[in-house]
Write an enzyme that holds these catalytic residues in place. Sequence first.
Site, PDB file in Angstrom:
ATOM      1  N   GLU A 117     -10.543   7.263   4.139  1.00 17.45           N
ATOM      2  CA  GLU A 117      -9.449   6.930   4.918  1.00 17.45           C
ATOM      3  C   GLU A 117      -9.177   7.559   6.196  1.00 17.45           C
ATOM      4  OE1 GLU A 117      -5.772   5.688   2.579  1.00 17.45           O
ATOM      5  OE2 GLU A 117      -7.078   6.077   0.913  1.00 17.45           O
TER       6      GLU A 117
ATOM      7  N   ASP B   7       0.839  -0.984   0.119  1.00 16.16           N
ATOM      8  CA  ASP B   7       0.014  -0.157  -0.157  1.00 16.16           C
ATOM      9  C   ASP B   7       0.787   1.229  -0.108  1.00 16.16           C
ATOM     10  OD1 ASP B   7      -2.139   1.696  -0.037  1.00 16.16           O
ATOM     11  OD2 ASP B   7      -3.158   0.891   1.629  1.00 16.16           O
TER      12      ASP B   7
HETATM   13  C1  BGC Z   1      -5.297   3.089   0.190  1.00 13.81           C
HETATM   14  C2  BGC Z   1      -5.413   2.110  -0.779  1.00 13.81           C
HETATM   15  C3  BGC Z   1      -5.283   2.654  -2.322  1.00 13.81           C
HETATM   16  C4  BGC Z   1      -3.947   3.324  -2.218  1.00 13.81           C
HETATM   17  C5  BGC Z   1      -3.896   3.972  -3.664  1.00 13.81           C
HETATM   18  C6  BGC Z   1      -3.828   3.961   0.026  1.00 13.81           C
HETATM   19  O1  BGC Z   1      -4.115   5.038   0.742  1.00 13.81           O
HETATM   20  O2  BGC Z   1      -4.990   2.531   1.692  1.00 13.81           O
HETATM   21  O3  BGC Z   1      -6.500   1.384  -0.502  1.00 13.81           O
HETATM   22  O4  BGC Z   1      -5.503   1.559  -3.052  1.00 13.81           O
HETATM   23  O5  BGC Z   1      -4.063   4.379  -1.572  1.00 13.81           O
HETATM   24  O6  BGC Z   1      -4.570   4.822  -3.868  1.00 13.81           O
END
Ligand code: BGC
Length: 746
Positions: free
Chosen positions: A517, A307
């Site tokens: 998030e 990630d």
């Molecule tokens: C998230 C992921 C995401 C990635 C790319 C991260 O901050 O946890 O779920 O796919 O960013 O955008």
Amino acid sequence: MNFTQSLMIVVMSFMVLISGCQKGDNLTIDIEVKKLISQMTLEEKIGQMTQLTIDSVSKVKGTESDLHQIDLAKLEEAIIEYHISSILNVYDAAYTLDYWHEIINQIQDIATKKTRLGIPIIYGIDAIHGANYIVGATIFPQSIGMAATWNPELVRKEGEITATETRASGVPWNFNPVLGLGRQPLWPRLFETYGEDVYLASVMGAEYVKGLQGNDISNPEKVAACAKHYVGYSFPLSGKDRTPAWIPERMLRELFLPTFKSAIEAGAATVMVNSSEINGIPVHSSYYLLTEVLRNELGFDGFVVSDWNDINNLYLREKVAATQKEAVKMAVMAGVDMSMVPYDFSFYELLLELVNEGVVPEWRIDEAVTRILKVKFELGLFESPYPNVKLKKKFACGKFRKVNLQAAREAITLLKNDSRLLPLSKDKKIFITGPTANSLSVMNSGWTITWQGDQEDLYPKSKKTILQAVENKAGAKNVTYLPGVTFDKEIDINAAVKAARNSDVAIVCIGENPYCELIGNIDDLTMTQSQLKLAKAIEETGVPVVLVLVEGRPRIINGIVDDVDAILMAYLPGMEGGSAVADVLFGDFNPCGKLPITYPGYTNSLMCYDYKNSEISEINDYDAQFPFGYGLSYTKFEYSDLKLDKAEINESDELNVQVTVKNTGEITGKEVVQLYVSDLVASVTPSVKRLKRFSKILLEPEEAKTVNFTLYKDDLSFIGRENVRIVEPGEFVVSVADLTAQFKLK
Ligand code: BGC
């Protein structure tokens, strides 16, 4: 036969074997990958393990006013000098299809024409509930709403449509589905999950993967799925994003691994790692989870991507590595194949040093690169790296919109309908209020147009808010609207009260502001005070009240539930959410959603439905405001004749279960028939019940249907004291609605 003849036969059989393999065949691909790897330098291989964000190769990041621009010099540096493999995402804007084509063409031109080996780039985006970074895409309810449909066919179609629209931009890889279980309602990413139950989430996750990928991802309308975030990310103890989870091995195997297992069985091509830690071990550094369990046990053979910045985070945040270089070694040796770096070439440089110093063996690099190239071949990127312009005419077509509307309608869950206030007749004088009544962004939230999804001005003007859709049904002259409050401030509650008094019914729309998030972290699951105050004030007018909840998490509403007449849970219903809510309010659609989560009654009583017997007593109960699986209809269903075909079974037997469901109301409706199994006594404390099957059926008034289910040994199994899946003889109870039947496993 001389030597030359025998050799000819061997060569010819080999050629026949190869030509017999169709495009995309495993054998052909394995041969091609091997051939390619044998020609690659170490630098080229390590480049294949590197993924950068588009920002790092751009001049201007891109917003609506400031159009995004690629920096060709930086892009060439990344692809030609650092041999990077992958680019991801956009962040602050959605691009038109034409602009996507321009970008992907620029990228693939460099990768395939200006590099020695011409390896195409694999671009990935977070098309979480539709192809959200593409202007005008079909944007579905967030996954929590899709789970509430209890309709796997709709989830599969969502996957299919998302794949077509994503691929239409030229992007072949989607970082979805999210397969963590939504068992921690504070967690700001709950809405990205398929809810709290392992069976429901496993079924939905696998359907989504099948929809995205089909049987063959080289199909020009398919994209590679990314099952994420492996594993345990959804269960942070604090409820805050990217904070530690404590998950005992037994619980991990019982609840958190099966969704990944079923997505892998459905063919998921890639896996993304949990950003955080379990039991003190950051998952990016766990050889046990990333190699022993994921590869050796679950049989995953695609590639694993980190990630965002999470290899660096082993050093920067998690503090299990003393240097960035050590972090790179840890993650690569644990089993991460591609690093979402995402801003610089540090991963590339450090890994190169590590291999040259003999610290990371070259076989591990070859292994990772083999997996990555295999997916690129499987996607057909070597043959067609460029966008397929033919898909443009399918993009966001009327057919897709209809599926989306159906999904939003089937998601909506009727939680209360006292004295049958709903459906409303269209000649009523309506007052509508609250911060979620007149906004598209609140119905879509994170991963919509931008990362946070909160820029209302970027939303398509053609889509309707709840207010606009209600006006459409009841006529604007019959509808009065005042916002009353924002999410955290009062605007004018007195004026709202006055307007409510002049109406026949008040629709109070409350919920959550858009977030994504960690920006969505909260300290209190309670609905915000301004919104509770508005709802209370409107309730006190005595005018009948419909509460509409637009939220990604079940915010606590116990103080206002008793005095409202009706409650609709809309979740985050996507671009057709306004229309779908109005369809349900006025009876143009009979609600059939069921909660895929427990709606808690109290902030400190956050039990899931499959709790243990000891979790309740004469003092405390499963204090759900509304239980998992719950949802009303405008018609009535009666269950009868629950029958098992055997009273005793052996482990190898199938158990056939039958139940009859009748629509005894006056209108056609869909019902979700849910089958639960309770293991009465087990060597590890059993859950009170566990969902094992479900089926959504359509019934006309007076119509009855017999629904059949088959249960197998696995459905009676659990993770035993030795942490392996076992089945124990004993008594079991099958329950469907309020009917039960008992059987014995010998
Ligand atoms: C998230 C992921 C995401 C990635 C790319 C991260 O901050 O946890 O779920 O796919 O960013 O955008």
